[in-house]
Every structure is written in C-alpha cells, then in structure tokens.
Design a protein around this motif. Structure first.
Motif, PDB file in Angstrom:
ATOM      1  N   GLN A  46       0.736  -1.279   0.016  1.00 25.89           N
ATOM      2  CA  GLN A  46      -0.005  -0.031  -0.048  1.00 25.89           C
ATOM      3  C   GLN A  46       0.997   1.235  -0.224  1.00 25.89           C
ATOM      4  O   GLN A  46       1.844   1.360   0.626  1.00 25.89           O
ATOM      5  N   VAL A  47       0.440   2.312  -0.615  1.00 29.10           N
ATOM      6  CA  VAL A  47       1.101   3.588  -0.638  1.00 29.10           C
ATOM      7  C   VAL A  47      -0.023   4.572  -0.579  1.00 29.10           C
ATOM      8  O   VAL A  47      -1.070   4.572  -1.100  1.00 29.10           O
ATOM      9  N   PRO A  48       0.032   5.268   0.831  1.00 29.80           N
ATOM     10  CA  PRO A  48      -1.061   6.145   1.251  1.00 29.80           C
ATOM     11  C   PRO A  48      -1.141   7.415   0.460  1.00 29.80           C
ATOM     12  O   PRO A  48      -0.246   7.731  -0.075  1.00 29.80           O
ATOM     13  N   SER A  49      -2.069   7.714   0.144  1.00 29.35           N
ATOM     14  CA  SER A  49      -2.780   9.128  -0.502  1.00 29.35           C
ATOM     15  C   SER A  49      -2.227  10.196   0.581  1.00 29.35           C
ATOM     16  O   SER A  49      -1.882  10.072   1.853  1.00 29.35           O
ATOM     17  N   LYS A  50      -1.814  11.410   0.149  1.00 29.38           N
ATOM     18  CA  LYS A  50      -1.254  12.605   0.824  1.00 29.38           C
ATOM     19  C   LYS A  50      -2.571  13.223   1.616  1.00 29.38           C
ATOM     20  O   LYS A  50      -2.199  13.925   2.530  1.00 29.38           O
ATOM     21  N   HIS A  51      -3.834  12.807   1.227  1.00 25.47           N
ATOM     22  CA  HIS A  51      -4.935  13.338   1.885  1.00 25.47           C
ATOM     23  C   HIS A  51      -4.972  12.631   3.140  1.00 25.47           C
ATOM     24  O   HIS A  51      -4.988  11.319   3.335  1.00 25.47           O
ATOM     25  N   SER A  52      -5.527  13.140   4.216  1.00 26.65           N
ATOM     26  CA  SER A  52      -5.479  12.638   5.769  1.00 26.65           C
ATOM     27  C   SER A  52      -6.917  11.867   5.702  1.00 26.65           C
ATOM     28  O   SER A  52      -7.947  12.622   5.582  1.00 26.65           O
ATOM     29  N   MET A  53      -6.739  10.480   5.631  1.00 25.16           N
ATOM     30  CA  MET A  53      -7.917  10.011   5.809  1.00 25.16           C
ATOM     31  C   MET A  53      -7.751   8.453   6.369  1.00 25.16           C
ATOM     32  O   MET A  53      -7.018   7.987   6.017  1.00 25.16           O
ATOM     33  N   ARG A  54      -8.310   7.989   7.267  1.00 20.58           N
ATOM     34  CA  ARG A  54      -8.453   6.651   7.758  1.00 20.58           C
ATOM     35  C   ARG A  54      -8.758   5.663   6.838  1.00 20.58           C
ATOM     36  O   ARG A  54      -9.980   6.059   6.113  1.00 20.58           O
ATOM     37  N   MET A  55      -8.110   4.626   6.601  1.00 19.32           N
ATOM     38  CA  MET A  55      -8.351   3.526   5.449  1.00 19.32           C
ATOM     39  C   MET A  55      -8.582   2.335   6.175  1.00 19.32           C
ATOM     40  O   MET A  55      -7.912   1.898   7.028  1.00 19.32           O
ATOM     41  N   PHE A  56      -9.466   1.415   5.737  1.00 24.49           N
ATOM     42  CA  PHE A  56      -9.700  -0.028   6.248  1.00 24.49           C
ATOM     43  C   PHE A  56      -8.553  -0.861   5.683  1.00 24.49           C
ATOM     44  O   PHE A  56      -8.047  -1.604   6.474  1.00 24.49           O
ATOM     45  N   THR A  57      -8.083  -0.629   4.392  1.00 22.10           N
ATOM     46  CA  THR A  57      -7.070  -1.530   4.030  1.00 22.10           C
ATOM     47  C   THR A  57      -5.832  -1.099   4.548  1.00 22.10           C
ATOM     48  O   THR A  57      -5.396   0.105   5.071  1.00 22.10           O
ATOM     49  N   GLU A  58      -5.055  -2.132   4.767  1.00 25.10           N
ATOM     50  CA  GLU A  58      -3.537  -2.062   5.388  1.00 25.10           C
ATOM     51  C   GLU A  58      -2.751  -3.454   5.199  1.00 25.10           C
ATOM     52  O   GLU A  58      -3.356  -4.529   4.862  1.00 25.10           O
ATOM     53  N   VAL A  59      -1.370  -3.065   4.947  1.00 24.01           N
ATOM     54  CA  VAL A  59      -0.702  -4.404   4.637  1.00 24.01           C
ATOM     55  C   VAL A  59      -0.744  -5.410   5.664  1.00 24.01           C
ATOM     56  O   VAL A  59      -0.792  -5.382   6.902  1.00 24.01           O
ATOM     57  N   GLY A  60      -1.306  -6.721   5.108  1.00 23.98           N
ATOM     58  CA  GLY A  60      -1.446  -7.775   6.083  1.00 23.98           C
ATOM     59  C   GLY A  60      -2.891  -7.999   6.495  1.00 23.98           C
ATOM     60  O   GLY A  60      -2.994  -9.212   6.830  1.00 23.98           O
ATOM     61  N   ARG A  61      -3.640  -7.191   5.990  1.00 23.04           N
ATOM     62  CA  ARG A  61      -5.124  -7.411   6.409  1.00 23.04           C
ATOM     63  C   ARG A  61      -5.569  -8.454   5.482  1.00 23.04           C
ATOM     64  O   ARG A  61      -5.253  -8.531   4.143  1.00 23.04           O
ATOM     65  N   ARG A  62      -6.321  -9.529   6.077  1.00 23.48           N
ATOM     66  CA  ARG A  62      -7.194 -10.470   5.285  1.00 23.48           C
ATOM     67  C   ARG A  62      -8.715 -10.057   4.983  1.00 23.48           C
ATOM     68  O   ARG A  62      -9.439  -9.939   6.316  1.00 23.48           O
ATOM     69  N   VAL A  63      -9.372 -10.286   4.040  1.00 22.64           N
ATOM     70  CA  VAL A  63     -10.658 -10.023   4.112  1.00 22.64           C
ATOM     71  C   VAL A  63     -11.314 -11.096   3.053  1.00 22.64           C
ATOM     72  O   VAL A  63     -10.782 -11.571   2.355  1.00 22.64           O
ATOM     73  N   LEU A  64     -12.590 -11.216   3.327  1.00 23.17           N
ATOM     74  CA  LEU A  64     -13.441 -12.195   2.203  1.00 23.17           C
ATOM     75  C   LEU A  64     -13.564 -11.323   0.934  1.00 23.17           C
ATOM     76  O   LEU A  64     -13.735  -9.826   0.967  1.00 23.17           O
ATOM     77  N   PRO A  65     -13.393 -11.961  -0.206  1.00 27.33           N
ATOM     78  CA  PRO A  65     -13.327 -11.179  -1.431  1.00 27.33           C
ATOM     79  C   PRO A  65     -14.649 -10.467  -2.079  1.00 27.33           C
ATOM     80  O   PRO A  65     -14.701  -9.556  -2.868  1.00 27.33           O
ATOM     81  N   HIS A  66     -15.910 -11.054  -1.306  1.00 28.54           N
ATOM     82  CA  HIS A  66     -17.307 -10.502  -1.886  1.00 28.54           C
ATOM     83  C   HIS A  66     -17.457  -9.050  -1.615  1.00 28.54           C
ATOM     84  O   HIS A  66     -18.266  -8.451  -2.352  1.00 28.54           O
ATOM     85  N   SER A  67     -16.752  -8.465  -0.801  1.00 27.46           N
ATOM     86  CA  SER A  67     -17.238  -7.079  -0.201  1.00 27.46           C
ATOM     87  C   SER A  67     -15.974  -6.057  -0.811  1.00 27.46           C
ATOM     88  O   SER A  67     -15.870  -5.025  -0.162  1.00 27.46           O
ATOM     89  N   THR A  68     -14.899  -6.709  -1.567  1.00 28.60           N
ATOM     90  CA  THR A  68     -13.913  -5.721  -2.028  1.00 28.60           C
ATOM     91  C   THR A  68     -13.789  -5.371  -3.474  1.00 28.60           C
ATOM     92  O   THR A  68     -14.108  -6.570  -4.258  1.00 28.60           O
ATOM     93  N   GLY A  69     -13.413  -4.394  -3.918  1.00 28.88           N
ATOM     94  CA  GLY A  69     -13.027  -4.382  -5.366  1.00 28.88           C
ATOM     95  C   GLY A  69     -11.949  -5.133  -5.927  1.00 28.88           C
ATOM     96  O   GLY A  69     -12.103  -5.881  -6.822  1.00 28.88           O
ATOM     97  N   VAL A  70     -11.046  -5.375  -4.848  1.00 29.80           N
ATOM     98  CA  VAL A  70      -9.941  -6.406  -5.445  1.00 29.80           C
ATOM     99  C   VAL A  70     -10.445  -7.742  -5.683  1.00 29.80           C
ATOM    100  O   VAL A  70      -9.952  -8.594  -6.610  1.00 29.80           O
ATOM    101  N   GLY A  71     -11.174  -8.090  -4.657  1.00 27.45           N
ATOM    102  CA  GLY A  71     -11.979  -9.339  -4.621  1.00 27.45           C
ATOM    103  C   GLY A  71     -12.669  -9.708  -5.953  1.00 27.45           C
ATOM    104  O   GLY A  71     -12.664 -10.857  -6.668  1.00 27.45           O
ATOM    105  N   LYS A  72     -13.465  -8.500  -6.316  1.00 23.71           N
ATOM    106  CA  LYS A  72     -14.171  -8.817  -7.438  1.00 23.71           C
ATOM    107  C   LYS A  72     -13.396  -8.933  -8.981  1.00 23.71           C
ATOM    108  O   LYS A  72     -13.660  -9.512  -9.524  1.00 23.71           O
ATOM    109  N   ALA A  73     -12.312  -7.952  -8.962  1.00 19.50           N
ATOM    110  CA  ALA A  73     -11.327  -7.845  -9.975  1.00 19.50           C
ATOM    111  C   ALA A  73     -10.804  -9.371 -10.169  1.00 19.50           C
ATOM    112  O   ALA A  73     -10.513  -9.846 -11.254  1.00 19.50           O
ATOM    113  N   LEU A  74     -10.353  -9.843  -8.839  1.00 14.25           N
ATOM    114  CA  LEU A  74      -9.756 -11.229  -9.180  1.00 14.25           C
ATOM    115  C   LEU A  74     -10.617 -12.315  -9.425  1.00 14.25           C
ATOM    116  O   LEU A  74     -10.447 -13.201 -10.308  1.00 14.25           O
ATOM    117  N   LEU A  75     -11.965 -12.559  -8.855  1.00 12.32           N
ATOM    118  CA  LEU A  75     -12.854 -13.379  -8.884  1.00 12.32           C
ATOM    119  C   LEU A  75     -13.458 -13.496 -10.359  1.00 12.32           C
ATOM    120  O   LEU A  75     -13.962 -14.548 -11.035  1.00 12.32           O
TER     121      LEU A  75
END
Length: 265
Positions: free
Chosen positions: A127-156
C-alpha cells in the motif's frame, strides 16, 4: 560404454535450458496447488502426463525436503515448509509493487493497494497512502473475504462461476455494510459487470464513505489485483473515467516487471 558425466548432465537439461527434474518438480507443486493442495499420484500422472515412477521419485524428494507431506490416506499434500517461502515471496512482491503504486498515488491522488488471492481470502501485500489525511480500512497484511472488496471482484471475475459459487459457499457472505452484496446470484451478476467493464468497483461495500476501483494484474504469477481507494465524494463517476485507464496501464507495467525473468545467468 559408460555414460560420461557431461552427457548425463546434458540429458538432464530441458529444452528451455533448465534442469528437467526441477521444472517437473515445480510443475507438480503448482498442479497440487491448483487441485486444492492435496492429490493422489494417479491424479498427478493424469494431469501432467508423466509416468507414475517419475512422479513417485519426484514426490519422495519433495517429501524429504519438507515441501510435500504424505497423508495417512497415502495422498500427498503441500508441506509446511512452503509457508515460509510464500510469506517471503509475498513481502518481496509488495516491495516490487511499491514504485508502481506510488505512481498511482501521484496520478490519481488516492491511496493505492495491491492484493493477492490466498486460498479463499484476499490479503493486502502493499500500500502507498494518499497525501490526503483519511483513515483507510485497508492495510498491509489485512485479510478479508473477497465478496465485499473491489480487488476481490477483480480477481474472481477471472474464475468460472461454479468455482466462485463454491468459494462463496465455503466463506459465507457476511455484510460489512448495508451496501455489501450478500447473495451468490447478486455477486455473480456483479462479476459479469466487471468482465464487461474491465474493472471492479467497491461502492461503500467494505466501508461506508469509501469507494474503490480495481483491476487485475494480467498474467501475474499468482492472482493479483491493484486498486485505488478514496472518499466517495472524490472517487466519483467522472473521476472513475480518468482513474481506470491509469489503473490499467500501471497493471500492465507491473505485470511486465513481475513476469520478467531478469538477465540470464
């Protein structure tokens, strides 16, 4: 006449110039992974075309080295020693991806991510964060189920529908927000949209107030996707038209870097 060591070495080389036994061993490991991690010798023989004695000899070597283990039912499973290799490779993959993600941030202004499909889960590896200050759900090492993410849709979107249904049956489809797709039919319809559009959208489905745009990394050695995430007020439909071409171009360039074998030795 005894065979010379030089001719023996030559006969062990493959047509590509590599060592044939190594190529075959790695091919068997990949076939095991494709089959879910556990197979029988006859299955490997049928899928690889190699004779049973050859497969048995290679598997015995892999068992001794700890990369494969033989189960009580006589089938063979991927061994725990592969975990360390996989974790190290994933860290390096994230390191290699960072310059490309940094370019995404520079050109879009939003946080850039890279994720892999690991079993039935999505794992964020860079991950490379934006310069805008904002808390993000994503972080390196985090595991999630694919059905609720953009990357999950792109992969599946690259998988057959029956395999996607099987995965969803294993993981379930819990709602992260009231926008999360929670039915297999709804998710498969979303994947059809991804295939047609060439990119995936997470519209407040993982985190309220956040939109994500994602594309797969073509020809990646392991299923991978990159994405940008930002506030829904910035990642609008008009912004999407500008961001998606950048995502696609960076994904192609990252793919070329990942699939390059480097200088010959």
């Amino acid at each position: 006449m005894p065979t010379s060591s030089a001719s023996t070495t030559d006969s062990a080389k493959s047509a590509s110039g590599g060592v044939q036994s190594l190529e075959r061993a790695f091919d068997l490991l990949e076939r095991m992974a494709d089959a879910g991690g556990e197979v029988g010798l006859s299955e490997l023989s049928a899928s690889s075309g190699l004779p049973l004695p050859t497969i048995h000899r290679l598997m015995r070597t892999l068992v001794v080295c700890g990369y494969v283990r033989q189960q009580p039912n006589r089938r063979y499973a991927l061994g725990p020693r592969l975990i360390r290799l996989g974790e190290s490779a994933a860290r390096l993959l994230g390191t290699w991806a960072r310059p490309y993600l940094a370019r995404l941030v520079e050109e879009t202004g939003e946080t850039a991510n890279m994720a892999l499909l690991d079993g039935d889960e999505i794992v964020y590896v860079a991950q490379v964060p934006s310069k805008h200050s904002m808390r993000m759900f994503t972080e390196v090492g985090r595991r999630v189920l694919p059905h609720s993410t953009g990357v999950g849709k792109a992969l599946l979107a690259g998988f057959p529908d029956d395999e996607v249904r099987a995965l969803l049956a294993r993981t379930g489809m819990p709602a992260a927000t009231d926008k999360t797709i929670i039915t297999p039919d709804g998710f498969l319809a979303a994947l059809a949209d991804v295939r047609q559009a060439g990119y995936a959208v997470d519209d407040n489905e993982q985190e309220i107030g956040v939109r994500c745009l994602a594309v797969p990394v073509p020809d990646s050695p392991t299923p991978a996707a990159i994405s940008i995430s930002g506030p829904a007020g910035r990642v609008t439909e008009s912004a999407t038209e500008k961001i998606v071409p950048v995502l696609r171009q960076v994904a192609v360039e990252l793919s070329q870097a990942l699939t390059s074998s480097g200088p010959a030795v």
